[in-house]
Design an enzyme around this catalytic site. Structure first.
Site, PDB file in Angstrom:
ATOM      1  N   LYS A  61       1.949  -3.187   0.542  1.00 19.56           N
ATOM      2  CA  LYS A  61       1.257  -2.960   1.824  1.00 19.56           C
ATOM      3  C   LYS A  61       1.960  -1.906   2.676  1.00 19.56           C
ATOM      4  O   LYS A  61       1.312  -1.071   3.290  1.00 19.56           O
ATOM      5  CB  LYS A  61       1.194  -4.296   2.577  1.00 19.56           C
ATOM      6  CG  LYS A  61       0.509  -4.220   3.921  1.00 19.56           C
ATOM      7  CD  LYS A  61      -0.978  -4.118   3.751  1.00 19.56           C
ATOM      8  CE  LYS A  61      -1.720  -4.019   5.067  1.00 19.56           C
ATOM      9  NZ  LYS A  61      -3.056  -3.443   4.875  1.00 19.56           N
ATOM     10  N   HIS A  66     -17.743  24.728  -5.942  1.00 19.72           N
ATOM     11  CA  HIS A  66     -16.567  25.535  -6.288  1.00 19.72           C
ATOM     12  C   HIS A  66     -15.735  24.888  -7.376  1.00 19.72           C
ATOM     13  O   HIS A  66     -14.551  25.181  -7.508  1.00 19.72           O
ATOM     14  CB  HIS A  66     -15.730  25.792  -5.035  1.00 19.72           C
ATOM     15  CG  HIS A  66     -16.498  26.513  -3.970  1.00 19.72           C
ATOM     16  ND1 HIS A  66     -16.595  27.885  -3.913  1.00 19.72           N
ATOM     17  CD2 HIS A  66     -17.259  26.036  -2.956  1.00 19.72           C
ATOM     18  CE1 HIS A  66     -17.365  28.224  -2.890  1.00 19.72           C
ATOM     19  NE2 HIS A  66     -17.779  27.118  -2.299  1.00 19.72           N
ATOM     20  N   GLU A 125      -8.143   2.157  -5.434  1.00 19.72           N
ATOM     21  CA  GLU A 125      -7.036   1.195  -5.319  1.00 19.72           C
ATOM     22  C   GLU A 125      -7.485  -0.229  -5.613  1.00 19.72           C
ATOM     23  O   GLU A 125      -6.706  -1.036  -6.111  1.00 19.72           O
ATOM     24  CB  GLU A 125      -6.335   1.284  -3.965  1.00 19.72           C
ATOM     25  CG  GLU A 125      -7.133   0.840  -2.780  1.00 19.72           C
ATOM     26  CD  GLU A 125      -6.382   1.008  -1.456  1.00 19.72           C
ATOM     27  OE1 GLU A 125      -5.150   0.988  -1.443  1.00 19.72           O
ATOM     28  OE2 GLU A 125      -7.066   1.165  -0.430  1.00 19.72           O
ATOM     29  N   ARG A 131       4.081  -7.287   0.167  1.00 19.97           N
ATOM     30  CA  ARG A 131       5.095  -6.230   0.202  1.00 19.97           C
ATOM     31  C   ARG A 131       5.519  -5.796  -1.188  1.00 19.97           C
ATOM     32  O   ARG A 131       6.222  -4.790  -1.345  1.00 19.97           O
ATOM     33  CB  ARG A 131       6.348  -6.728   0.929  1.00 19.97           C
ATOM     34  CG  ARG A 131       6.131  -7.195   2.329  1.00 19.97           C
ATOM     35  CD  ARG A 131       6.111  -6.093   3.317  1.00 19.97           C
ATOM     36  NE  ARG A 131       7.238  -5.211   3.258  1.00 19.97           N
ATOM     37  CZ  ARG A 131       7.721  -4.556   4.305  1.00 19.97           C
ATOM     38  NH1 ARG A 131       7.166  -4.714   5.476  1.00 19.97           N
ATOM     39  NH2 ARG A 131       8.722  -3.730   4.192  1.00 19.97           N
ATOM     40  N   ASN A 146      15.998  -4.001   0.768  1.00 19.94           N
ATOM     41  CA  ASN A 146      14.792  -3.179   0.772  1.00 19.94           C
ATOM     42  C   ASN A 146      15.272  -1.746   0.988  1.00 19.94           C
ATOM     43  O   ASN A 146      15.986  -1.498   1.963  1.00 19.94           O
ATOM     44  CB  ASN A 146      13.917  -3.649   1.950  1.00 19.94           C
ATOM     45  CG  ASN A 146      12.524  -3.078   1.912  1.00 19.94           C
ATOM     46  OD1 ASN A 146      12.189  -2.322   1.013  1.00 19.94           O
ATOM     47  ND2 ASN A 146      11.734  -3.432   2.892  1.00 19.94           N
TER      48      ASN A 146
HETATM   49  C1  AGP Z   1      -4.751   1.942   1.834  1.00 19.99           C
HETATM   50  O1  AGP Z   1      -5.641   0.908   1.706  1.00 19.99           O
HETATM   51  C2  AGP Z   1      -3.352   1.587   2.078  1.00 19.99           C
HETATM   52  N1  AGP Z   1      -3.119   0.391   2.737  1.00 19.99           N
HETATM   53  C3  AGP Z   1      -2.465   2.781   2.454  1.00 19.99           C
HETATM   54  O2  AGP Z   1      -3.068   3.986   2.149  1.00 19.99           O
HETATM   55  C4  AGP Z   1      -1.965   2.820   3.916  1.00 19.99           C
HETATM   56  O3  AGP Z   1      -2.975   3.199   4.783  1.00 19.99           O
HETATM   57  C5  AGP Z   1      -0.777   3.802   3.990  1.00 19.99           C
HETATM   58  O4  AGP Z   1       0.239   3.345   3.144  1.00 19.99           O
HETATM   59  C6  AGP Z   1      -0.249   3.941   5.398  1.00 19.99           C
HETATM   60  O5  AGP Z   1       0.173   2.717   5.917  1.00 19.99           O
HETATM   61  P1  AGP Z   1       0.427   2.522   7.452  1.00 19.99           P
HETATM   62  O6  AGP Z   1      -0.874   2.579   8.142  1.00 19.99           O
HETATM   63  O7  AGP Z   1       1.073   1.172   7.569  1.00 19.99           O
HETATM   64  O8  AGP Z   1       1.344   3.628   7.877  1.00 19.99           O
END
Ligand code: AGP
Length: 617
Positions: A612, A513, A497, A27, A103
């Site tokens: 995450k 383009h 990433e 997190r 948070n």
């Molecule tokens: C990509 O690998 C990420 N984990 C990120 O793009 C993720 O898909 C995005 O933050 C959306 O998260 P969610 O599916 O929990 O909504």
């Protein structure tokens, strides 16, 4: 963003909190801290350090904490104030007997801080969070208990928040609050013990009986149980714990070096479980049992709008193909963060499908609020039972990927695609757009995918070589057309990433383009050139790149010797039906990004700056 854990019960709190923080590190990993209410009484004992949990462990090793059976912990993704010991949570008020973790963002923190300073409060950090501790302290000083003080404090805060607090004035008690979409507060019911957390993952080692706080709810826990209230002070309705079926073992890395590799390798099982949760082959039947009040709308709506962020948006883009091709319904996708601010034109004629593995992404939740205000029926595709998207939507299609711990999504991408396939089939079925035979064929096709993906994962031929080539490159272009475009975008996202190599996903037709100006011998291209990805057009793109001395790694169907000869390098995928090619095509790109990041020595499970679940805008 930010991970929260709280414990109260008969066991020692510190080891439980620290283990919980390790489960929550995905997190955010800018700093970590714990606060304990000592068994001997007195002020909370606080330990916090900049950096990962290991730094906190070392600090506690050097200066042990007192025995305690109640405590809170936090792992931070910094918003206000740089990562530092002082800015790490937990934060205390001036008198040190109130301690909180948080948070979210206190949007009016500057005004609150000025007001509190005038009243004599001294601040020790640059965070917005610390204002909450001081407000809570004042509310306790004026005679409130912790629950009432939290309610009073929340009323002063602008923005979305998830907060957990302790005070030495009420030993054995923790209070949590949720306002808006700053992230979940999950209540864990143990035997003679209770927990709170931002995530199921940290609770599963202790209990599977959980309840999710709704927006504007508060909870007070002690070792005997939980009481719930709303922010207006009334008892909260319908907060019953539910038993989740997630396996705590899926929170382990097992024999793998990283969660991400484990999760890539788990895709055959995750796809099989998702398939099993949503359909049967014999008889060919869809079992989407959680569509709830959204079900009748499948027949009535005139179009579908799919929203999500990041990887989930890419899954939604594949889903768009399914609604158009299978259900023959107009379908579109939108980035949830753009959608919500555009005053989109929609109403009951539009089915909004949100895709979110966590079910807690703030932009998705805000987009869903906009959709609800417009009267649009909603279905969410989600991997987290009980999460906020599943509560806001009229119906859900659950994926059964198990916990995903790697910050970069993998198995939740492929299972979301499988769930979207199932939803499009169900939509086509109720609208009479598909015959029984066609349905049975599609179901059989999806049923075959776990084994096909499993075979792909048995051999990584050619990927190590490609990763070694990309180890030193600065930029990569990913090109795809049609259903391969979302895969090009997702392949590029995984690459940037995980490995920090700049990667751009582009519609192949767009290349001439503009992007073609970038092509030179140092700027390689990954071209999605499977049999169904408008192959002949991609062949032209590859020719054009090669003519300009560009290097091409092509993702081709097994046996496509013409393309293998044309490209500099090729990775093959097995032949699969057109609509399911995205599931096969993403696999080598996930492994390629992983191997490139590994070769570059990157922290694969915790890429820099990321978290995450994104719960701040
Ligand atoms: C990509 O690998 C990420 N984990 C990120 O793009 C993720 O898909 C995005 O933050 C959306 O998260 P969610 O599916 O929990 O909504």
């Amino acid at each position: 963003m930010c991970g929260i854990i709280a414990y109260t019960g008969s066991r020692q709190a510190a080891p439980i909190l620290l283990a919980g923080l390790r489960d929550l590190e995905y997190r955010g990993y800018d700093s970590a801290g714990v606060a304990l209410l000592p068994e001997s009484g007195g002020e909370p004992a606080v330990a916090k350090r900049r950096g990962k949990i290991a730094e906190l462990d070392a600090a506690i090793g050097a200066e042990p904490l007192p025995p305690a059976r109640t405590g809170i912990g936090h792992t931070r993704w910094a918003t206000h104030g740089a990562p530092s010991d002082a800015n790490a949570h937990p934060h205390t008020g001036s008198g040190n007997d109130v301690v909180i973790v948080h948070n979210g963002i206190v949007e009016n923190y500057a005004a609150l801080r000025a007001e509190l300073s005038e009243r004599g409060h001294a601040f020790e950090s640059e965070t917005d969070t610390e204002t909450i501790a001081h407000l809570l302290e004042e509310a306790l000083d004026s005679g409130n208990d912790l629950l009432a003080a939290m309610r009073e404090t929340c009323a002063r805060l602008a923005g979305s928040q998830a907060i957990v607090a302790l005070t030495s004035r009420e030993p054995g008690v923790a209070v949590g609050a949720r306002i808006g979409h700053a992230g979940a507060v999950v209540v864990g019911y143990g035997e003679g013990e209770m927990l709170l957390s931002s995530d199921l993952a940290a609770l599963l080692p202790h209990t599977r009986d959980v309840a999710f706080l709704a927006d504007r709810q508060l909870v007070r826990i002690d070792e005997r149980g939980a009481t719930y209230e709303t922010l207006d002070g009334s008892a909260a309705a319908e907060v019953e714990p539910r038993t989740v079926s997630l396996d705590p073992a899926s929170a382990d890395k097992g024999a793998y070096d990283t969660y991400m590799l484990k999760e890539i390798m788990e895709q055959p099982a995750a796809l099989a479980d998702t398939f099993g949760g949503l359909m049967t082959v014999e008889p060919a039947r869809l079992t989407l049992d959680d569509l709830g009040e959204a079900r009748p709308w499948l027949e009535r709506v005139e179009r579908v709008l799919l929203v999500g962020m990041g990887t989930s948006l890419h899954a939604a883009m594949v889903g768009r193909w399914y609604f158009e091709q299978i259900a023959r319904l107009p379908a579109d996708t939108d980035n949830a963060s753009e959608f919500r601010y555009r005053e989109p034109v929609l109403g009951p004629e539009t089915l909004v499908v949100s895709v979110s593995q966590s079910g807690e992404t703030v932009d998705v939740l805000e987009a869903m609020n906009v959709a609800r205000a417009s009267g649009a029926p909603q279905i969410t595709i989600c991997n987290t039972p009980g999460s906020q998207t599943t509560r806001v939507a009229d119906g859900a299609v659950h994926t059964y990927a198990g916990l995903e711990r790697g910050v970069a999504s993998s198995k939740t991408f492929t299972t979301s695609i499988a769930a979207l396939f199932a939803l499009a089939l169900e939509t086509a079925r109720v609208r009479g757009r598909i015959s029984d035979d066609e349905l049975a064929r599609h179901v059989r096709d999806l049923a075959a995918m776990p084994e096909i993906v499993g075979r792909q994962l048995e051999s990584f031929d050619g990927i190590a070589k490609a990763a070694d080539r990309f180890r030193t490159t600065q930029h990569i272009l990913f090109l795809g057309r049609g259903p391969a475009l979302p895969i090009a975008l997702e392949g590029a996202l995984k690459m940037k990433e995980l490995s920090y190599v700049h990667a751009e996903g582009y519609a192949a037709g767009e290349m001439k383009h503009g992007p073609i100006a970038l092509i030179d011998p140092t700027f390689p291209t990954v071209a999605l050139a499977g049999q169904h990805a408008l192959r002949s057009k991609i062949v032209s793109n590859i020719e054009q790149i090669r003519a300009r001395d560009g290097e091409v790694l092509a993702i081709v169907t097994e046996g496509d010797d013409e393309l293998i000869a044309l490209a500099n390098e090729a990775l093959t995928v097995p032949p699969v039906p057109a609509l399911l090619e995205p599931l096969a095509a993403i696999v080598p790109l996930q492994v390629l990004a992983y191997a490139t990041a590994d070769a570059r020595g990157c922290d694969i499970d915790q890429p820099r700056n990321l978290a995450k679940t994104v719960t701040v805008e």
